[in-house]
Write an enzyme that holds these catalytic residues in place. Structure first.
Site, short mmCIF file in Angstrom:
data_model
loop_
_atom_site.label_atom_id
_atom_site.label_comp_id
_atom_site.label_asym_id
_atom_site.label_seq_id
_atom_site.Cartn_x
_atom_site.Cartn_y
_atom_site.Cartn_z
CB VAL A 1 -0.97 -0.03 1.19
CG1 VAL A 1 -1.74 1.29 1.30
CG2 VAL A 1 -1.95 -1.19 1.03
CE1 TYR A 2 5.77 5.45 2.11
CE2 TYR A 2 7.41 3.91 1.28
CZ TYR A 2 7.07 5.17 1.71
OH TYR A 2 8.01 6.16 1.73
CB SER A 3 4.73 0.20 -3.32
OG SER A 3 5.90 -0.18 -2.64
#
Length: 279
Positions: free
Chosen positions: A149-151
Site C-alpha cells: 500500500v505504501y508503494s
C-alpha cells in the site's frame, strides 16, 4: 543561492524540518505546514517573520488544503518553490492492513499531495512559473515485501507528477520527483506504522517489515547532503524529472528498472504480433 520563498508541507520533522532549517539559515523565507503548531515553537521563535506556519493535516480534505495554500500565496505575494513533503509509511502484507489504514495512507500520501498541487498550480501559473518538489522514495520505482500500500501511493504520485510535469512545462513550472533511500530522519522509528501481524506471514518476506522501527537498522544517507541536493535542483535552469539520493536508492532503482526493461524486451515479439495487419 538566490533568496526565495518556499512552501513546505510537514516541517515538524524529517526532511521537511531539516529543509526548513537550512533554508532559513541561508536567509530564505519559509511557509510551512504542521499538524501540531507546538512542534515548531522553537523554530518560529528563532526565525521570526521569515517563517510562517499553518496547521494542516493532508487528510483534512481539498477545502482545507486549498484554504491554506491560498492564504500562503496571499500573504507571501510570490512562492517560488512548493515542496510536497508530508507523508508517512504504512507497512504490512495487504491482508494484515485494515481498510481504515489503507484509506488513510492513500488519502495522505497520494490524494493529499495531489490536492496541494491542484491548489498551488493556479498561483504558480499566474506568477509566471516556479518549481514543485515531490518527495517520493526509491519505493516509487522499486518494491519491497510488506510495502504494497505504501508503494501504491508512491507509484501513484510519481505517475501523477510525471504527467503533470508535461502539463505545466508551457507555464514555466518545473517538477522534480525526489527519491531518497534510507536516512536518519526518524521516518522508520517515528512515523512509520506497522500492521498487526498475521501468523500466516511469519517467516515470509513480508514479515521483514516488522523490524522497521528497530533503531539498530542502518541508514545509508546523510540527511544534510540529501536536503542540500534537493535544494540545489531549484538552481538548475531545467528541473530534473527525478533525483535519486543515496547509494541504496540508486541500487534498488537500477535493479528494478533493468529488470523491467529486460521483461519488456522479452515480450517484444508478442507485443508486435498483436498489431493490426496493414491492409
Amino acid at each position: 543561492m538566490p533568496q526565495r520563498t518556499w512552501f513546505i508541507t510537514g516541517i515538524s520533522s524529517g526532511f521537511g524540518r531539516r529543509m526548513a532549517e537550512m533554508l532559513l539559515a541561508d536567509g530564505n523565507r519559509v511557509v510551512g505546514t504542521v499538524r501540531d503548531l507546538d512542534s515548531v515553537r522553537e523554530l518560529r521563535k528563532a526565525h521570526g517573520d521569515r517563517l510562517s506556519v499553518h496547521r494542516l493535516d493532508l487528510t483534512d480534505g481539498a477545502g482545507a488544503i486549498t484554504a491554506v495554500v491560498d492564504a500562503a500565496f496571499g500573504a507571501a505575494g510570490r512562492i517560488d518553490v512548493v515542496v510536497n513533503n508530508a507523508g508517512y509509511g504504512l507497512f504490512g502484507a495487504v491482508e494484515e492492513l485494515t481498510d481504515e489504514q489503507i484509506v488513510h495512507q492513500i488519502d495522505t500520501n497520494l490524494l493529499g499531495s495531489i490536492r496541494v498541487v491542484r491548489a498551488a498550480v493556479p498561483h504558480l501559473r499566474a506568477q509566471g512559473g516556479g518549481r514543485i518538489l515531490q518527495l517520493s522514495t526509491y519505493g516509487g520505482q522499486a518494491t519491497n515485501p510488506g510495502a504494497s500500500v505504501y508503494s501504491a501511493g508512491k507509484w501513484g504520485i510519481e505517475g501523477f507528477m510525471e504527467a503533470t510535469a508535461l502539463d505545466l512545462a508551457p507555464f514555466g513550472i518545473g517538477v522534480t520527483i525526489i527519491e531518497p533511500g534510507s536516512a536518519g530522519t526518524g521516518f522508520r522509528t517515528g512515523g512509520a506504522r506497522v500492521a498487526e501481524p498475521l501468523a500466516a506471514y511469519d517467516g515470509t518476506p513480508a514479515a521483514m517489515v516488522r523490524r522497521i522501527k528497530d533503531p539498530s537498522l542502518p541508514s545509508v544517507g546523510d540527511v544534510d547532503k540529501m536536503v542540500a541536493a534537493m535544494i540545489a535542483t531549484v538552481d538548475r535552469p531545467e528541473a530534473p524529472r527525478r533525483l535519486a539520493l543515496g547509494s541504496d536508492s540508486y541500487r534498488f532503482m537500477n535493479q528494478a528498472l533493468t529488470a523491467r526493461l529486460a521483461e519488456l524486451e522479452n515480450g517484444k515479439a508478442t507485443a508486435l504480433s498483436t498489431d493490426r495487419q496493414a491492409a
